[in-house]
Design an enzyme around this catalytic site. Sequence first.
Site, PDB file in Angstrom:
ATOM      1  N   GLY A   1       0.831  -1.214   0.000  1.00  0.00           N
ATOM      2  CA  GLY A   1       0.000   0.000   0.000  1.00  0.00           C
ATOM      3  C   GLY A   1       0.855   1.248   0.000  1.00  0.00           C
TER       4      GLY A   1
ATOM      5  N   TYR B   1     -13.438  -2.611  10.402  1.00  0.00           N
ATOM      6  CA  TYR B   1     -12.063  -2.095  10.474  1.00  0.00           C
ATOM      7  C   TYR B   1     -11.470  -2.292  11.873  1.00  0.00           C
ATOM      8  CZ  TYR B   1      -8.347   1.464   9.802  1.00  0.00           C
ATOM      9  OH  TYR B   1      -7.152   2.146   9.710  1.00  0.00           O
TER      10      TYR B   1
ATOM     11  N   THR C   1     -12.316  -4.502  14.088  1.00  0.00           N
ATOM     12  CA  THR C   1     -12.080  -5.941  14.284  1.00  0.00           C
ATOM     13  C   THR C   1     -10.787  -6.368  13.592  1.00  0.00           C
ATOM     14  OG1 THR C   1     -14.452  -6.325  14.411  1.00  0.00           O
ATOM     15  CG2 THR C   1     -13.081  -8.234  13.893  1.00  0.00           C
TER      16      THR C   1
ATOM     17  N   LYS D   1      -8.217  -4.467  12.826  1.00  0.00           N
ATOM     18  CA  LYS D   1      -7.037  -3.861  13.449  1.00  0.00           C
ATOM     19  C   LYS D   1      -6.732  -4.490  14.816  1.00  0.00           C
ATOM     20  CE  LYS D   1      -5.749  -0.972  10.257  1.00  0.00           C
ATOM     21  NZ  LYS D   1      -4.655  -1.409   9.374  1.00  0.00           N
TER      22      LYS D   1
HETATM   23  P1  NAP Z   1      -4.421   5.223   1.991  1.00  0.00           P
HETATM   24  O1  NAP Z   1      -3.905   6.617   1.753  1.00  0.00           O
HETATM   25  O2  NAP Z   1      -5.819   4.906   1.622  1.00  0.00           O
HETATM   26  O3  NAP Z   1      -3.405   4.216   1.269  1.00  0.00           O
HETATM   27  C1  NAP Z   1      -3.620   2.838   1.315  1.00  0.00           C
HETATM   28  C2  NAP Z   1      -2.989   2.210   0.088  1.00  0.00           C
HETATM   29  O4  NAP Z   1      -3.217   0.792   0.169  1.00  0.00           O
HETATM   30  C3  NAP Z   1      -3.594   2.710  -1.218  1.00  0.00           C
HETATM   31  O5  NAP Z   1      -2.578   3.057  -2.139  1.00  0.00           O
HETATM   32  C4  NAP Z   1      -4.391   1.505  -1.680  1.00  0.00           C
HETATM   33  O6  NAP Z   1      -4.510   1.371  -3.093  1.00  0.00           O
HETATM   34  C5  NAP Z   1      -3.574   0.354  -1.117  1.00  0.00           C
HETATM   35  N1  NAP Z   1      -4.346  -0.887  -1.093  1.00  0.00           N
HETATM   36  C6  NAP Z   1      -5.652  -1.051  -0.749  1.00  0.00           C
HETATM   37  N2  NAP Z   1      -6.032  -2.320  -0.889  1.00  0.00           N
HETATM   38  C7  NAP Z   1      -4.939  -3.006  -1.324  1.00  0.00           C
HETATM   39  C8  NAP Z   1      -4.702  -4.366  -1.672  1.00  0.00           C
HETATM   40  N3  NAP Z   1      -5.683  -5.283  -1.585  1.00  0.00           N
HETATM   41  N4  NAP Z   1      -3.471  -4.721  -2.102  1.00  0.00           N
HETATM   42  C9  NAP Z   1      -2.481  -3.804  -2.214  1.00  0.00           C
HETATM   43  N5  NAP Z   1      -2.646  -2.497  -1.903  1.00  0.00           N
HETATM   44  C10 NAP Z   1      -3.870  -2.101  -1.470  1.00  0.00           C
HETATM   45  O7  NAP Z   1      -4.283   4.820   3.528  1.00  0.00           O
HETATM   46  P2  NAP Z   1      -3.298   5.346   4.700  1.00  0.00           P
HETATM   47  O8  NAP Z   1      -4.049   6.348   5.491  1.00  0.00           O
HETATM   48  O9  NAP Z   1      -1.963   5.668   4.160  1.00  0.00           O
HETATM   49  O10 NAP Z   1      -3.242   4.026   5.609  1.00  0.00           O
HETATM   50  C11 NAP Z   1      -2.159   3.097   5.571  1.00  0.00           C
HETATM   51  C12 NAP Z   1      -2.368   2.071   6.673  1.00  0.00           C
HETATM   52  O11 NAP Z   1      -2.410   2.735   7.945  1.00  0.00           O
HETATM   53  C13 NAP Z   1      -3.675   1.299   6.562  1.00  0.00           C
HETATM   54  O12 NAP Z   1      -3.491  -0.031   6.994  1.00  0.00           O
HETATM   55  C14 NAP Z   1      -4.576   2.026   7.524  1.00  0.00           C
HETATM   56  O13 NAP Z   1      -5.628   1.216   7.977  1.00  0.00           O
HETATM   57  C15 NAP Z   1      -3.612   2.391   8.620  1.00  0.00           C
HETATM   58  N6  NAP Z   1      -4.033   3.525   9.452  1.00  0.00           N
HETATM   59  C16 NAP Z   1      -4.258   4.762   8.923  1.00  0.00           C
HETATM   60  C17 NAP Z   1      -4.657   5.809   9.756  1.00  0.00           C
HETATM   61  C18 NAP Z   1      -4.901   7.197   9.228  1.00  0.00           C
HETATM   62  O14 NAP Z   1      -5.323   8.062  10.026  1.00  0.00           O
HETATM   63  N7  NAP Z   1      -4.652   7.503   7.965  1.00  0.00           N
HETATM   64  C19 NAP Z   1      -4.831   5.584  11.130  1.00  0.00           C
HETATM   65  C20 NAP Z   1      -4.601   4.306  11.633  1.00  0.00           C
HETATM   66  C21 NAP Z   1      -4.199   3.284  10.788  1.00  0.00           C
HETATM   67  P3  NAP Z   1      -5.790   1.983  -3.881  1.00  0.00           P
HETATM   68  O15 NAP Z   1      -5.610   3.454  -3.846  1.00  0.00           O
HETATM   69  O16 NAP Z   1      -5.666   1.424  -5.252  1.00  0.00           O
HETATM   70  O17 NAP Z   1      -7.003   1.520  -3.124  1.00  0.00           O
END
Ligand code: NAP
Length: 253
Positions: free
Chosen positions: A13, A154, A156, A158
């Site tokens: 990701g 989500y 669950t 995490k």
């Molecule tokens: P994001 O900007 O939405 O980026 C997530 C990336 O993962 C996107 O490029 C997405 O691709 C890719 N992805 C989704 N499904 C996938 C799959 N099946 N195989 C390969 N790649 C995939 O999210 P983020 O905020 O950077 O979050 C990154 C991680 O941190 C996640 O696990 C999220 O749950 C966790 N997190 C984030 C926050 C926050 O506040 N942002 C807080 C706590 C935890 P597409 O664009 O093509 O969908």
Amino acid sequence: MSPDTTKTAIVTGAARGIGAGIAVRLAADGFDVAVVDLDEGATAETVAAVEAEGRKGLGVGLDVSDAESVEAGVARIAAELGAPTVLVNNAGITRDNLLFKMSVEDWDQVLGVHLRGSFLMSRAAQAFMVERRWGRIVNLSSTSALGNRGQANYSTAKAGLQGFTRTLAVELGSFGITVNAIAPGFIVTAMTEATAERMGMDFVEFQKQAAAHNPVRRVGEPADIAQAVSFFVDERSGFVNGQILYVSGGPTV
Ligand code: NAP
């Protein structure tokens, strides 16, 4: 691992957001980085940023929730970039809704990407780490693991990743492999922007409100999470195993 060994990391990701921040930080720390995302074309910017740090970058399109895609993708990374010794399971999605409105598809997709995805990627990558008797796996949990309205799926997933982390730590520790998790709070990315949109709020206002309730009076950036990843994957962090580190500015007030 001897100091002259090439270090290869996989970040899932990593086309944008937290994953992109982690990939660039690991490059700065001396890793060649496989930049994994659903769409290989979308990884170009992160790959260029990795290369700007003087390391090799390889964009790989794969779906972490698909077993065949994962096996083929990890084999390609090993062949083209090197045997992976670091894996960051960062790919994630949200499909928020209150329980009574949550569809089976939204439940399955979220658990599929976070849980099945981290399982498949870890299973594929650990073979190379066991062979080298050294490795680091870092999983992305969330403060939502503690419970968050509208996120039964989500939350669950995490929380599940925390059990997954501790179990892999027990199983893989004797091979020199540590497994830890980071639980971020509010980080400014497309994911939180989408949350603001769904709630009908301006994103800047949404950030201001989150910052006002945070002990350090700000929201997080991808670099805040990359800093914690850098610590966990460091050679000198080998006694830190099975831990869940909340990187959220402190408990919400
Ligand atoms: P994001 O900007 O939405 O980026 C997530 C990336 O993962 C996107 O490029 C997405 O691709 C890719 N992805 C989704 N499904 C996938 C799959 N099946 N195989 C390969 N790649 C995939 O999210 P983020 O905020 O950077 O979050 C990154 C991680 O941190 C996640 O696990 C999220 O749950 C966790 N997190 C984030 C926050 C926050 O506040 N942002 C807080 C706590 C935890 P597409 O664009 O093509 O969908």
